[in-house]
Write a protein that holds these residues in place. Structure first.
Motif, short mmCIF file in Angstrom:
data_model
loop_
_atom_site.label_atom_id
_atom_site.label_comp_id
_atom_site.label_asym_id
_atom_site.label_seq_id
_atom_site.Cartn_x
_atom_site.Cartn_y
_atom_site.Cartn_z
N THR A 63 0.86 -1.13 -0.21
CA THR A 63 -0.25 -0.24 0.14
C THR A 63 0.79 1.63 -0.14
OG1 THR A 63 -1.70 -1.23 1.55
CG2 THR A 63 -2.28 1.53 0.52
N LEU A 64 1.95 1.56 0.36
CA LEU A 64 2.81 2.76 0.63
C LEU A 64 3.28 2.68 -0.13
CD1 LEU A 64 3.76 2.21 4.80
CD2 LEU A 64 1.99 3.85 4.19
N GLU A 65 4.33 1.68 -0.73
CA GLU A 65 4.06 1.56 -2.11
C GLU A 65 3.74 1.90 -3.36
OE1 GLU A 65 7.71 1.52 -4.60
OE2 GLU A 65 7.91 1.19 -2.32
N ILE A 66 2.45 2.13 -3.20
CA ILE A 66 1.44 2.38 -4.61
C ILE A 66 1.57 3.69 -3.60
CG2 ILE A 66 -0.46 2.41 -5.34
CD1 ILE A 66 -0.71 -0.97 -5.18
N ALA A 67 1.25 3.91 -2.83
CA ALA A 67 1.62 5.57 -2.98
C ALA A 67 2.20 6.55 -3.02
CB ALA A 67 0.40 5.76 -1.51
N ARG A 68 3.31 5.94 -2.73
CA ARG A 68 4.73 6.61 -3.59
C ARG A 68 4.44 7.13 -4.46
NH1 ARG A 68 6.81 3.07 -0.09
NH2 ARG A 68 7.47 4.14 2.37
N GLN A 69 4.47 5.88 -5.27
CA GLN A 69 4.44 6.05 -7.07
C GLN A 69 3.20 6.51 -7.24
OE1 GLN A 69 3.54 1.45 -8.36
NE2 GLN A 69 5.65 0.75 -7.17
N GLN A 70 2.62 6.93 -6.54
CA GLN A 70 1.42 7.72 -7.37
C GLN A 70 1.45 9.22 -6.89
OE1 GLN A 70 -1.13 6.99 -9.45
NE2 GLN A 70 0.30 5.17 -9.92
N GLY A 71 2.16 9.28 -5.55
CA GLY A 71 2.39 11.32 -5.13
C GLY A 71 1.16 11.53 -3.92
N LYS A 72 0.32 9.96 -3.25
CA LYS A 72 -0.87 9.94 -3.01
C LYS A 72 -0.59 9.42 -1.29
CE LYS A 72 -3.43 12.17 -5.78
NZ LYS A 72 -3.72 13.51 -5.76
N ARG A 73 -1.75 9.72 -0.89
CA ARG A 73 -1.50 9.85 0.67
C ARG A 73 -2.40 9.27 1.58
NH1 ARG A 73 -2.80 15.77 2.66
NH2 ARG A 73 -3.91 15.45 1.28
N VAL A 74 -1.99 7.90 2.14
CA VAL A 74 -2.82 7.20 3.24
C VAL A 74 -2.71 7.62 4.64
CG1 VAL A 74 -2.53 5.12 4.52
CG2 VAL A 74 -2.21 4.62 2.52
N ILE A 75 -4.15 8.24 4.94
CA ILE A 75 -4.67 8.66 6.13
C ILE A 75 -4.99 8.17 7.49
CG2 ILE A 75 -5.90 10.88 6.73
CD1 ILE A 75 -5.90 12.20 3.88
N ILE A 76 -4.65 8.78 8.67
CA ILE A 76 -5.03 7.58 9.62
C ILE A 76 -5.69 8.56 10.00
CG2 ILE A 76 -4.60 5.51 11.27
CD1 ILE A 76 -4.10 4.86 8.27
N PRO A 77 -6.69 8.48 10.33
CA PRO A 77 -7.41 9.73 11.91
C PRO A 77 -7.18 8.58 13.18
CG PRO A 77 -8.88 8.10 10.51
CD PRO A 77 -7.87 8.21 9.58
N SER A 78 -7.03 9.27 14.44
CA SER A 78 -6.76 9.12 15.81
C SER A 78 -8.00 8.17 15.66
CB SER A 78 -6.76 10.56 16.71
OG SER A 78 -5.73 10.70 16.39
N ALA A 79 -9.27 8.87 15.10
CA ALA A 79 -10.60 7.76 15.42
C ALA A 79 -10.58 7.14 17.10
CB ALA A 79 -10.23 6.28 15.19
N ALA A 80 -10.46 6.47 17.74
CA ALA A 80 -10.91 6.08 18.92
C ALA A 80 -10.24 6.44 20.11
CB ALA A 80 -11.24 4.77 19.08
N ILE A 81 -8.49 6.80 19.25
CA ILE A 81 -7.94 7.01 20.21
C ILE A 81 -7.27 8.98 20.28
CG2 ILE A 81 -6.21 6.81 18.65
CD1 ILE A 81 -5.85 5.69 22.57
N ALA A 82 -6.05 9.37 20.98
CA ALA A 82 -5.53 10.30 21.06
C ALA A 82 -4.31 10.87 20.90
CB ALA A 82 -6.18 11.27 22.23
N GLY A 83 -3.64 11.54 20.98
CA GLY A 83 -1.98 11.61 21.14
C GLY A 83 -1.41 10.80 20.28
N LEU A 84 -1.63 10.54 18.67
CA LEU A 84 -0.58 10.01 18.35
C LEU A 84 0.26 10.77 17.36
CD1 LEU A 84 -3.29 7.79 15.52
CD2 LEU A 84 -2.16 6.92 17.37
N ASP A 85 -0.01 12.31 17.00
CA ASP A 85 1.10 13.28 16.70
C ASP A 85 1.87 13.13 17.63
OD1 ASP A 85 -0.52 13.80 18.81
OD2 ASP A 85 -0.71 16.11 18.15
N ARG A 86 2.02 13.09 18.97
CA ARG A 86 2.76 12.80 19.55
C ARG A 86 3.79 12.02 20.01
NH1 ARG A 86 6.14 12.55 23.75
NH2 ARG A 86 6.35 13.78 25.38
#
Length: 274
Positions: free
Chosen positions: A113-136
């Protein structure tokens, strides 16, 4: 100086269950920023009648869905949907927002999945959903992280129809009971609908094998509780989140749809929180 206005993004939604309906409702209410709900993909469109969706939005045609000129595809339909549609969406030039992130416990799927995203110049976005602090936690990995532990507690009703029913009598349980302790890769496979949060935590942090997960059935609570603790060179983090379960599906919570809508809003917002 001439300025080109950013056009409205066109969103496609895969799945129209509890979370999907809440996301669709939020987009239509204007809670996802400058985002238009263009198409919703379901297995059988004849099963749905009387929806609040705009005419022509709902489809069971994969071709019609992916030919709708989408900018972002939002998955809310489970692990099989991630496996079947994520790479296809990326190859069609769409960013993809993945909710059932536990599917990425399959390392081969994640790598492809990540290889295709790199090839296409696109992103896989993971929302925080039920958790918090993923950015930290993601920021902390730029230094050394010693440990990350997730403890998930959910009431009995959230475990109906899951692996927990095979090892416990949910009708007679009277106290908090540990049903799993191990690493995040195994937990996300055993509890695909209930511990997707462990996969998101692993991807943002130190990986599936190095993330410890404890899962409890707790008849003394009404909310889904996730506790995260992490230690490393940047310091110590302790986060507790108590999520109200959705009446339509106690395995998920109201906050999941809200998190998706917030992530969509940031795609067109002049201000981004990270």
């Amino acid at each position: 100086m001439n300025k080109t206005a950013k056009r409205q993004i066109r969103a496609g939604l895969i799945g129209y269950g509890t979370a999907g309906r809440d996301v669709a409702k939020g987009i239509l209410a204007g809670n996802a920023g400058d985002c238009q709900l263009t198409a919703v993909l379901v297995r059988n469109s004849h099963r749905y009648s009387g929806t609040e969706l705009p005419a022509g939005t709902l489809t069971d045609s994969i071709d019609a869905f992916f030919n709708a000129g989408l900018d972002v595809v939002i998955e809310t339909a489970g692990h099989d949907a991630v496996r079947h549609y994520t790479s296809h969406a990326l190859s069609k030039g769409c960013d993809v927002m993945v909710v059932s992130v536990g599917a990425f416990s399959d390392q081969a799927l994640l790598n492809d999945t990540l290889e295709i995203a790199r090839q296409q110049g696109k992103r896989v976005i993971i929302p925080s959903a039920a958790i918090a602090g993923l950015d930290r936690l993601s920021a902390a990995t730029l230094g050394h992280v010693d440990s990350i532990t997730l403890t998930t507690r959910k009431p009995v009703k959230a475990w109906r129809g899951t692996f927990a029913e095979e090892i416990l009598n949910l009708d007679t349980i009277s106290e908090p009971t540990l049903v799993f302790e191990g690493n995040a890769r195994e937990s996300s496979r055993l509890f695909p609908e209930s511990v997707n949060v462990s996969a998101a935590l692993s991807l943002a942090g130190i990986g599936f094998e190095s993330t410890t997960v404890r899962v409890l059935v707790d008849p003394t609570i009404e909310k889904n509780i996730h506790e995260v603790s992490a230690q490393g060179v940047s310091g110590e983090v302790r986060i507790e989140v108590q999520n109200t379960p959705s009446p339509g599906n106690p395995k998920t919570g109201y906050i999941v749809a809200m998190s998706i809508l917030s992530s969509l809003r940031q795609l067109t917002s002049p201000m981004i929180f990270s």
